[in-house]
Design a protein around this motif. Structure first.
Motif, PDB file in Angstrom:
ATOM      1  N   PRO A  87       0.831  -1.209   0.000  1.00  0.00           N
ATOM      2  CA  PRO A  87       0.000   0.000   0.000  1.00  0.00           C
ATOM      3  C   PRO A  87       0.864   1.257   0.000  1.00  0.00           C
ATOM      4  O   PRO A  87       2.013   1.243   0.463  1.00  0.00           O
ATOM      5  CB  PRO A  87      -0.802  -0.122   1.307  1.00  0.00           C
ATOM      6  CG  PRO A  87      -0.792  -1.573   1.628  1.00  0.00           C
ATOM      7  CD  PRO A  87       0.531  -2.090   1.142  1.00  0.00           C
ATOM      8  N   SER A  88       0.307   2.350  -0.501  1.00  0.00           N
ATOM      9  CA  SER A  88       1.080   3.589  -0.613  1.00  0.00           C
ATOM     10  C   SER A  88       1.162   4.356   0.705  1.00  0.00           C
ATOM     11  O   SER A  88       2.116   5.104   0.932  1.00  0.00           O
ATOM     12  CB  SER A  88       0.456   4.497  -1.684  1.00  0.00           C
ATOM     13  OG  SER A  88      -0.899   4.785  -1.361  1.00  0.00           O
ATOM     14  N   GLY A  92      -1.242   1.593   5.897  1.00  0.00           N
ATOM     15  CA  GLY A  92      -1.526   0.408   5.088  1.00  0.00           C
ATOM     16  C   GLY A  92      -0.312  -0.495   4.967  1.00  0.00           C
ATOM     17  O   GLY A  92      -0.432  -1.725   5.038  1.00  0.00           O
ATOM     18  N   ARG A  93       0.878   0.105   4.794  1.00  0.00           N
ATOM     19  CA  ARG A  93       2.097  -0.702   4.710  1.00  0.00           C
ATOM     20  C   ARG A  93       2.367  -1.416   6.025  1.00  0.00           C
ATOM     21  O   ARG A  93       2.766  -2.590   6.044  1.00  0.00           O
ATOM     22  CB  ARG A  93       3.296   0.174   4.330  1.00  0.00           C
ATOM     23  CG  ARG A  93       3.280   0.639   2.896  1.00  0.00           C
ATOM     24  CD  ARG A  93       4.651   1.125   2.449  1.00  0.00           C
ATOM     25  NE  ARG A  93       5.114   2.268   3.217  1.00  0.00           N
ATOM     26  CZ  ARG A  93       4.824   3.530   2.939  1.00  0.00           C
ATOM     27  NH1 ARG A  93       4.041   3.803   1.904  1.00  0.00           N
ATOM     28  NH2 ARG A  93       5.300   4.522   3.677  1.00  0.00           N
ATOM     29  N   ALA A  94       2.150  -0.715   7.136  1.00  0.00           N
ATOM     30  CA  ALA A  94       2.369  -1.339   8.449  1.00  0.00           C
ATOM     31  C   ALA A  94       1.431  -2.524   8.650  1.00  0.00           C
ATOM     32  O   ALA A  94       1.846  -3.586   9.139  1.00  0.00           O
ATOM     33  CB  ALA A  94       2.176  -0.309   9.552  1.00  0.00           C
ATOM     34  N   ALA A  95       0.160  -2.350   8.277  1.00  0.00           N
ATOM     35  CA  ALA A  95      -0.810  -3.434   8.435  1.00  0.00           C
ATOM     36  C   ALA A  95      -0.436  -4.624   7.550  1.00  0.00           C
ATOM     37  O   ALA A  95      -0.523  -5.781   7.968  1.00  0.00           O
ATOM     38  CB  ALA A  95      -2.215  -2.927   8.099  1.00  0.00           C
ATOM     39  N   ALA A  96      -0.018  -4.336   6.319  1.00  0.00           N
ATOM     40  CA  ALA A  96       0.363  -5.416   5.405  1.00  0.00           C
ATOM     41  C   ALA A  96       1.555  -6.189   5.944  1.00  0.00           C
ATOM     42  O   ALA A  96       1.593  -7.426   5.894  1.00  0.00           O
ATOM     43  CB  ALA A  96       0.674  -4.833   4.023  1.00  0.00           C
ATOM     44  N   ARG A  97       2.529  -5.477   6.479  1.00  0.00           N
ATOM     45  CA  ARG A  97       3.706  -6.155   7.037  1.00  0.00           C
ATOM     46  C   ARG A  97       3.334  -6.969   8.279  1.00  0.00           C
ATOM     47  O   ARG A  97       3.899  -8.042   8.522  1.00  0.00           O
ATOM     48  CB  ARG A  97       4.790  -5.127   7.373  1.00  0.00           C
ATOM     49  CG  ARG A  97       5.440  -4.524   6.132  1.00  0.00           C
ATOM     50  CD  ARG A  97       6.513  -3.516   6.504  1.00  0.00           C
ATOM     51  NE  ARG A  97       7.198  -3.022   5.317  1.00  0.00           N
ATOM     52  CZ  ARG A  97       7.291  -1.737   4.992  1.00  0.00           C
ATOM     53  NH1 ARG A  97       6.741  -0.805   5.770  1.00  0.00           N
ATOM     54  NH2 ARG A  97       7.937  -1.366   3.895  1.00  0.00           N
ATOM     55  N   PHE A  98       2.392  -6.460   9.068  1.00  0.00           N
ATOM     56  CA  PHE A  98       1.953  -7.212  10.242  1.00  0.00           C
ATOM     57  C   PHE A  98       1.365  -8.561   9.822  1.00  0.00           C
ATOM     58  O   PHE A  98       1.718  -9.604  10.382  1.00  0.00           O
ATOM     59  CB  PHE A  98       0.908  -6.420  11.024  1.00  0.00           C
ATOM     60  CG  PHE A  98       0.236  -7.237  12.101  1.00  0.00           C
ATOM     61  CD1 PHE A  98       0.844  -7.404  13.328  1.00  0.00           C
ATOM     62  CD2 PHE A  98      -0.984  -7.868  11.864  1.00  0.00           C
ATOM     63  CE1 PHE A  98       0.245  -8.185  14.314  1.00  0.00           C
ATOM     64  CE2 PHE A  98      -1.583  -8.651  12.842  1.00  0.00           C
ATOM     65  CZ  PHE A  98      -0.972  -8.804  14.070  1.00  0.00           C
ATOM     66  N   ARG A 146     -12.142  -8.913  -2.485  1.00  0.00           N
ATOM     67  CA  ARG A 146     -11.765  -9.986  -3.400  1.00  0.00           C
ATOM     68  C   ARG A 146     -10.418 -10.587  -3.003  1.00  0.00           C
ATOM     69  O   ARG A 146     -10.233 -11.802  -3.008  1.00  0.00           O
ATOM     70  CB  ARG A 146     -11.710  -9.441  -4.827  1.00  0.00           C
ATOM     71  CG  ARG A 146     -11.412 -10.485  -5.875  1.00  0.00           C
ATOM     72  CD  ARG A 146     -11.326  -9.855  -7.262  1.00  0.00           C
ATOM     73  NE  ARG A 146     -10.990 -10.844  -8.263  1.00  0.00           N
ATOM     74  CZ  ARG A 146     -10.548 -10.541  -9.482  1.00  0.00           C
ATOM     75  NH1 ARG A 146     -10.421  -9.269  -9.844  1.00  0.00           N
ATOM     76  NH2 ARG A 146     -10.257 -11.502 -10.348  1.00  0.00           N
ATOM     77  N   PHE A 147      -9.473  -9.710  -2.717  1.00  0.00           N
ATOM     78  CA  PHE A 147      -8.144 -10.109  -2.262  1.00  0.00           C
ATOM     79  C   PHE A 147      -7.855  -9.386  -0.946  1.00  0.00           C
ATOM     80  O   PHE A 147      -8.562  -8.453  -0.571  1.00  0.00           O
ATOM     81  CB  PHE A 147      -7.076  -9.749  -3.302  1.00  0.00           C
ATOM     82  CG  PHE A 147      -7.214 -10.469  -4.607  1.00  0.00           C
ATOM     83  CD1 PHE A 147      -6.814 -11.781  -4.742  1.00  0.00           C
ATOM     84  CD2 PHE A 147      -7.742  -9.825  -5.720  1.00  0.00           C
ATOM     85  CE1 PHE A 147      -6.943 -12.460  -5.943  1.00  0.00           C
ATOM     86  CE2 PHE A 147      -7.880 -10.482  -6.930  1.00  0.00           C
ATOM     87  CZ  PHE A 147      -7.487 -11.807  -7.041  1.00  0.00           C
ATOM     88  N   PHE A 148      -6.803  -9.796  -0.265  1.00  0.00           N
ATOM     89  CA  PHE A 148      -6.439  -9.099   0.964  1.00  0.00           C
ATOM     90  C   PHE A 148      -6.156  -7.625   0.684  1.00  0.00           C
ATOM     91  O   PHE A 148      -6.406  -6.761   1.528  1.00  0.00           O
ATOM     92  CB  PHE A 148      -5.203  -9.750   1.603  1.00  0.00           C
ATOM     93  CG  PHE A 148      -5.479 -11.084   2.237  1.00  0.00           C
ATOM     94  CD1 PHE A 148      -6.103 -11.173   3.476  1.00  0.00           C
ATOM     95  CD2 PHE A 148      -5.115 -12.259   1.601  1.00  0.00           C
ATOM     96  CE1 PHE A 148      -6.356 -12.407   4.068  1.00  0.00           C
ATOM     97  CE2 PHE A 148      -5.358 -13.502   2.180  1.00  0.00           C
ATOM     98  CZ  PHE A 148      -5.984 -13.570   3.409  1.00  0.00           C
TER      99      PHE A 148
END
Length: 232
Positions: A87-88, A92-98, A146-148
């Motif tokens: 995510p930009s 969002g990046r922190a959540a994705a890495r978590f 649809r996707f994460f």
């Protein structure tokens, strides 16, 4: 002229798949250097000496080799033009890495491995329930999506790709059902959508060959599970 991109890996590895699919999402041409993990090449051992020659390794021109599948995904996202994988925004990046960390070998996949291959039947059943509890948390993350990542494949989808294809092959060989459609409809739908993507299909191993390879490796898998259970 573009610098050559190579991935040292194996089509049968879910971790190598992460590196390949990241490159394909970016539209980056690359060469897969197929590795025999029972007879590792000097190139692999030299490129990843810290982790004993584990795959994947990304080679980008004359740069230092990039190791660790998710580190490679983030490198690809930053080094090449194309649709973003992470995510930009910082949150969002922190959540994705978590969630990618949650899916890691020492968390979700450790329980899945023990649920599939632990020697003791009662212990294996307990690990299965723990693993299913982790999967329920992932199931909730797909609500209304649809996707994460939303409408397209992103970082968490790539991190979770082992659940979409490789887990099913292991379940077939082990005779254990963990991620079933009755209890995990969103995850199972996501898995079908992910593996049906044209970007993804080009770097998936043949199903029958994958199952046969796992069937031939069950003794090794059980030994790994025995060691994992000691440190659980």
């Amino acid at each position: 002229m573009c610098e050559p991109v190579k991935v040292i890996g194996t089509r049968f590895s879910a971790f190598s798949h992460r590196a390949e699919v990241a490159l394909r999402l970016k539209g980056v041409p690359y060469e897969l250097i197929a590795e025999d993990l029972d007879n590792k090449s000097e190139l692999l051992l030299r490129s990843n000496p810290v982790h004993g020659g584990k795959v994947p390794v990304l080679l980008h021109g004359d740069r230092t080799a990039v190791c660790e599948s998710l580190v490679i995904v983030e490198y690809v996202d930053e080094a090449f033009d194309g649709p973003p994988i992470l995510p930009s925004d910082p949150a969002g990046r922190a959540a994705a890495r978590f969630w990618a960390g949650f899916l890691g070998v020492n968390h979700c996949w450790r329980l899945l491995w023990l649920a599939l291959w632990a020697a003791d039947g009662d212990a294996r059943a307990g690990f299965r329930e723990e693993a299913r509890a982790r999967l329920a948390l992932l199931e909730a993350q797909l609500e209304g999506k649809r996707f994460f990542a939303g409408d397209g494949i992103g970082y968490v989808d790539v991190a979770a790709s082992g659940l979409a294809y490789w887990l099913g092959a292991m379940e077939e060989v082990a005779g254990v059902s963990i991620m079933d459609a009755a209890d995990f409809p969103a995850l199972c739908r996501w898995a079908k959508e992910y593996t049906s993507s044209d970007v993804v299909k080009g770097c998936l191993p043949d199903w029958d060959e994958l199952v046969a390879g796992y069937a031939a490796s069950t003794d090794k898998f059980k030994l790994v599970a025995q060691h994992a259970a000691i440190y659980q």
